[in-house]
Scaffold this active site. Structure first.
Site, PDB file in Angstrom:
ATOM      1  N   GLU A  60       0.813  -1.219   0.000  1.00 42.88           N
ATOM      2  CA  GLU A  60       0.000   0.000   0.000  1.00 42.88           C
ATOM      3  C   GLU A  60       0.846   1.268   0.000  1.00 42.88           C
ATOM      4  O   GLU A  60       0.499   2.266  -0.651  1.00 42.88           O
ATOM      5  CB  GLU A  60      -0.962  -0.015   1.184  1.00 42.88           C
ATOM      6  CG  GLU A  60      -2.088  -1.031   1.067  1.00 42.88           C
ATOM      7  CD  GLU A  60      -1.646  -2.454   1.370  1.00 42.88           C
ATOM      8  OE1 GLU A  60      -2.388  -3.392   1.030  1.00 42.88           O
ATOM      9  OE2 GLU A  60      -0.548  -2.622   1.973  1.00 42.88           O
ATOM     10  N   HIS A 129     -10.781  -5.842   8.053  1.00 41.79           N
ATOM     11  CA  HIS A 129     -11.603  -5.704   6.858  1.00 41.79           C
ATOM     12  C   HIS A 129     -12.895  -4.911   7.106  1.00 41.79           C
ATOM     13  O   HIS A 129     -13.733  -4.834   6.210  1.00 41.79           O
ATOM     14  CB  HIS A 129     -11.999  -7.083   6.310  1.00 41.79           C
ATOM     15  CG  HIS A 129     -10.867  -7.875   5.745  1.00 41.79           C
ATOM     16  ND1 HIS A 129      -9.876  -8.401   6.527  1.00 41.79           N
ATOM     17  CD2 HIS A 129     -10.574  -8.234   4.462  1.00 41.79           C
ATOM     18  CE1 HIS A 129      -9.025  -9.075   5.761  1.00 41.79           C
ATOM     19  NE2 HIS A 129      -9.429  -8.979   4.505  1.00 41.79           N
TER      20      HIS A 129
END
Length: 324
Positions: A60, A129
């Protein structure tokens, strides 16, 4: 009139942006041939080619670092971070460079980056998540923070974000991906920073955003059965915050309850409360209350419904303000 889901609306928004501007690039983890874990980018690589829609490594920080270089070179990057909590390794790039580059360069270098980030719970996902990290970005000066709750808004706010010369954190509430709305996906000029009153009311205001919008609407419906008419205000954008509509609603109803998924302590709801108290204090009939997630790490999917604000919890807060 045909119905469209939020997932379809975002897909069409990306397609429209890629078609209208050759400088737009869409990339992220598994977003190419697979079309993303939620299939938001489905068929875009097939249509626009691997040079404009492409997969990245599972890194990321690198995704946002590359976005910075591309923006400096004149491109309009639209990187996707696969899940909310996966974005934390990229925070250094976002906070130290993406948010500050225009200021650092005295306005000579813009950062037209739109970081797409699925957020929130209620989808039965695993740890890392289902988080709501909006406050990290809202607190970082130099960023705009957008979070639609309906398909048509998602389409138009995405186009507005991609056209903006400044960096935008575009938050996508996962629980709303499959929500449907009738309407045509045509640009309507919706600006960043405009809240919307989804339901008019006179006895109190529910202020919310993202995945909590339908729960607040359900709470307002339930309250109406007992004679309490609640206004529901969907902020749609956290930065810039639509203070005009927020304060107007608070002054109109005199009672405000803020609802969001993230933990209460230092959550964005605290900023909303502060603004209401600063600018509408003399109009208030009761303290401004918050209904939020708990100050705990996001729990396993089996118990997440006990963590997320429920209609009953919202109505209890409303009752406290009405009987104060």
């Amino acid at each position: 009139m045909p119905e469209v889901t939020m997932a379809q609306a975002i897909n069409q928004g990306l397609r429209r942006a890629l078609t209208d501007d050759d400088r737009v690039l869409v990339f992220g983890e598994d977003i190419g041939k697979l079309g993303g874990v939620f299939r938001i980018t489905d068929r875009l690589q097939e249509e626009f080619g691997e040079d404009r829609v492409f997969d990245t490594p599972l890194a990321e920080s690198a995704i946002l670092g590359v976005s910075i270089g591309l923006a400096m070179a004149g491109w309009k990057p639209v990187p996707e971070i696969q899940f909310d909590a996966f974005s934390y390794p990229a925070l250094d790039q976002v906070i130290s460079h993406v948010a500050k580059y225009r200021f650092r360069s005295a306005g000579t270098v813009s950062m037209p980056i739109v970081m797409r980030l699925p957020v929130g719970g209620a989808v039965g996902a695993a740890e890392h998540h289902s988080e709501s990290p909006e406050v990290y970005y809202a607190h970082t000066a130099g960023l705009k923070v957008v979070i639609p709750s309906t398909p048509i808004d998602a389409f138009n706010l995405l186009l507005a974000s991609i056209r903006d010369p400044d960096p935008v954190i575009y938050l996508e509430p996962k629980a709303r991906y499959w929500s449907k709305e009738p309407g045509e996906l045509e640009p309507n000029g919706l600006p960043i920073g405009a809240a919307r009153v989804l339901r008019e009311g006179a006895h109190g205001t529910l202020v919310t955003w993202g995945g909590m919008v339908p729960r607040c609407l359900a709470a307002a419906e339930a309250a109406a059965e007992d004679g309490a008419e609640l206004e529901v205000l969907d902020l749609r954008c956290l930065v810039p915050l639509d203070l005009d509509r927020l304060i107007a609603s608070a002054r109109k109803t005199g009672r405000v309850v803020v609802v969001h998924e993230a933990p209460m302590t230092a959550g964005f709801g605290g900023e909303v409360v502060a603004r209401v108290v600063e600018d509408a204090f003399e109009y208030l009939e009761a303290p401004v209350l918050r209904v939020t997630g708990y100050d705990l790490p996001y729990p396993p999917a089996t118990v997440e419904e006990h963590y997320l604000p429920s209609v009953d919890r919202i109505l209890l807060a409303v009752q406290r303000t009405l009987t104060f």
